[in-house]
Scaffold this active site. Sequence first.
Site, PDB file in Angstrom:
ATOM      1  N   PHE A 133       0.854  -1.183   0.000  1.00  0.00           N
ATOM      2  CA  PHE A 133       0.000   0.000   0.000  1.00  0.00           C
ATOM      3  C   PHE A 133       0.896   1.242   0.000  1.00  0.00           C
ATOM      4  O   PHE A 133       1.869   1.298   0.746  1.00  0.00           O
ATOM      5  CB  PHE A 133      -0.919   0.006   1.221  1.00  0.00           C
ATOM      6  CG  PHE A 133      -2.021   1.014   1.109  1.00  0.00           C
ATOM      7  CD1 PHE A 133      -3.118   0.758   0.311  1.00  0.00           C
ATOM      8  CD2 PHE A 133      -1.951   2.223   1.784  1.00  0.00           C
ATOM      9  CE1 PHE A 133      -4.135   1.691   0.184  1.00  0.00           C
ATOM     10  CE2 PHE A 133      -2.961   3.163   1.658  1.00  0.00           C
ATOM     11  CZ  PHE A 133      -4.060   2.902   0.856  1.00  0.00           C
ATOM     12  N   ASP A 218       2.105  -4.591   8.811  1.00  0.00           N
ATOM     13  CA  ASP A 218       0.937  -3.733   8.631  1.00  0.00           C
ATOM     14  C   ASP A 218      -0.257  -4.666   8.449  1.00  0.00           C
ATOM     15  O   ASP A 218      -0.357  -5.359   7.437  1.00  0.00           O
ATOM     16  CB  ASP A 218       1.122  -2.829   7.413  1.00  0.00           C
ATOM     17  CG  ASP A 218      -0.122  -1.988   7.113  1.00  0.00           C
ATOM     18  OD1 ASP A 218      -1.195  -2.239   7.698  1.00  0.00           O
ATOM     19  OD2 ASP A 218      -0.019  -1.081   6.266  1.00  0.00           O
ATOM     20  N   TYR A 243     -11.114   0.556  10.599  1.00  0.00           N
ATOM     21  CA  TYR A 243     -12.319   0.938   9.863  1.00  0.00           C
ATOM     22  C   TYR A 243     -12.663  -0.030   8.736  1.00  0.00           C
ATOM     23  O   TYR A 243     -13.711   0.114   8.112  1.00  0.00           O
ATOM     24  CB  TYR A 243     -12.190   2.362   9.315  1.00  0.00           C
ATOM     25  CG  TYR A 243     -10.949   2.638   8.501  1.00  0.00           C
ATOM     26  CD1 TYR A 243     -10.870   2.273   7.164  1.00  0.00           C
ATOM     27  CD2 TYR A 243      -9.858   3.280   9.075  1.00  0.00           C
ATOM     28  CE1 TYR A 243      -9.739   2.527   6.418  1.00  0.00           C
ATOM     29  CE2 TYR A 243      -8.718   3.545   8.336  1.00  0.00           C
ATOM     30  CZ  TYR A 243      -8.662   3.168   7.005  1.00  0.00           C
ATOM     31  OH  TYR A 243      -7.538   3.432   6.259  1.00  0.00           O
ATOM     32  N   LYS A 244     -11.809  -1.015   8.476  1.00  0.00           N
ATOM     33  CA  LYS A 244     -12.105  -2.000   7.436  1.00  0.00           C
ATOM     34  C   LYS A 244     -12.904  -3.143   8.054  1.00  0.00           C
ATOM     35  O   LYS A 244     -14.076  -3.008   8.347  1.00  0.00           O
ATOM     36  CB  LYS A 244     -10.811  -2.473   6.787  1.00  0.00           C
ATOM     37  CG  LYS A 244     -10.012  -1.342   6.121  1.00  0.00           C
ATOM     38  CD  LYS A 244      -8.728  -1.857   5.514  1.00  0.00           C
ATOM     39  CE  LYS A 244      -7.841  -0.717   5.016  1.00  0.00           C
ATOM     40  NZ  LYS A 244      -8.407  -0.010   3.859  1.00  0.00           N
ATOM     41  N   ARG A 395     -11.833  -5.557  -6.516  1.00  0.00           N
ATOM     42  CA  ARG A 395     -11.700  -6.274  -5.249  1.00  0.00           C
ATOM     43  C   ARG A 395     -13.088  -6.516  -4.655  1.00  0.00           C
ATOM     44  O   ARG A 395     -13.895  -5.590  -4.532  1.00  0.00           O
ATOM     45  CB  ARG A 395     -10.850  -5.479  -4.259  1.00  0.00           C
ATOM     46  CG  ARG A 395      -9.462  -5.137  -4.770  1.00  0.00           C
ATOM     47  CD  ARG A 395      -8.602  -4.502  -3.679  1.00  0.00           C
ATOM     48  NE  ARG A 395      -9.228  -3.335  -3.098  1.00  0.00           N
ATOM     49  CZ  ARG A 395      -8.810  -2.722  -1.998  1.00  0.00           C
ATOM     50  NH1 ARG A 395      -7.773  -3.191  -1.337  1.00  0.00           N
ATOM     51  NH2 ARG A 395      -9.430  -1.656  -1.538  1.00  0.00           N
TER      52      ARG A 395
END
Length: 420
Positions: A133, A218, A243-244, A395
């Site tokens: 990322f 991560d 938050y995912k 995704r």
Amino acid sequence: MKLTDLDYARQLDREDPLRDFRQRFHIPTNAAGEPVLYLCGNSLGLQPRGVTDALQAELEKWARLGVDGHFAEPNPWYSYHEIFNEPMASVVGARPEEVVVMNSLTTNLHLLMVSFYRPTPQRYKILIEGGAFPSDLYAVQSQARVHGFEPDDAIVELFPRQGEKTLRQEDIEAAIAREGDALALVLFGGVNYYTGQLFDMGAITEAGHRVGALVGFDLAHAAGNVPLKLHQWGPDFAAWCSYKYLNSGPGGVAGVFVHERHLGRADIPRFEGWWGTDPSTRFEMGPRFQPQAGAGAWQLSNAPVLPMAALKASLELFCEAGMQALHQKSARLTGYLHELVTSIGAGAFEVITPAEPEARGCQLSILASGDGELLHQRLMEADVICDYRRPNVIRVAPTPLYNTFEEVWRFWKILEESVS
């Protein structure tokens, strides 16, 4: 019944022991008020219905008590972050003293690298996954520069072999061994955000430590998604957002893991702030930092209670469901999605997420052979919420707390029609 029969999917839903958890989330709707197909938990998890009450409780305390809310039961604000230690530890496979909820993900990665990226002229390189990322790449590049190294020299990006989409474990371990004495830090994602590949974090940790490097992860796409055993695997640190898959809301407060072997040590450099001090002596306002015994020593400031209240409501659902049960459903749900999607005629797209259940979590990444952006547009027009990542990947992430097997079946039908 055949795999492709709608009744088959409905039977799987009837047999699902976690099926009632869906009712405890707000499901987005279309213009007609009908639920959409929300398959985007890898980007932003849905709102638990309990969030409203959790937030309202703290708002009412603030309105009623003002500053006295810091010490008023239940859940005094002064120690509010402590209520997350045990539930968050159960999610990431750690001991309660090894975790703390604080800040945001990249902020935490920087704070942890202050402690665990300590380069020397001989040992200064950082190994990361190629295609990590971007925020991770920017973070390690800036850390290298701060220490006086050129990122192009200090950062080693490891990409898949030519013609392949994911990394082989033997190539990761070979790269670690090859860098050897020059390697200061291995920093990998637990799950690659683009391909959905789940890495063998235990083996990576062992390989990094074998050459004398420190190891961190991560876990933005891993926490709340896949089984984690951080204490057992033994990485030096990890960080994740919430938050995912952890459903704490946009920009929700993040989490940190520091292995117990580093706790309480005075020889580790660390950026320090008042909230990292021992809470029993904090109000003595002493001139010297007295660190907490656990990972809380890495805190700088007091807890952001209102966003934490949203996370509290979500973690209660995780504790009730249990990570083992969630993983079992996730494996079945994503496996069902994989079987359906790969049954569509060859040539339209390629699933680049590993087919092996042990090498993936909730997410499947679909590489379109044609115009992926157009395909994504067609899915959105059919009320499917998933996401598109350049150059050509869609995704899709069915999450076990609120997605159903029937939703997976419906997505397959829409995808099949969209590519035909």
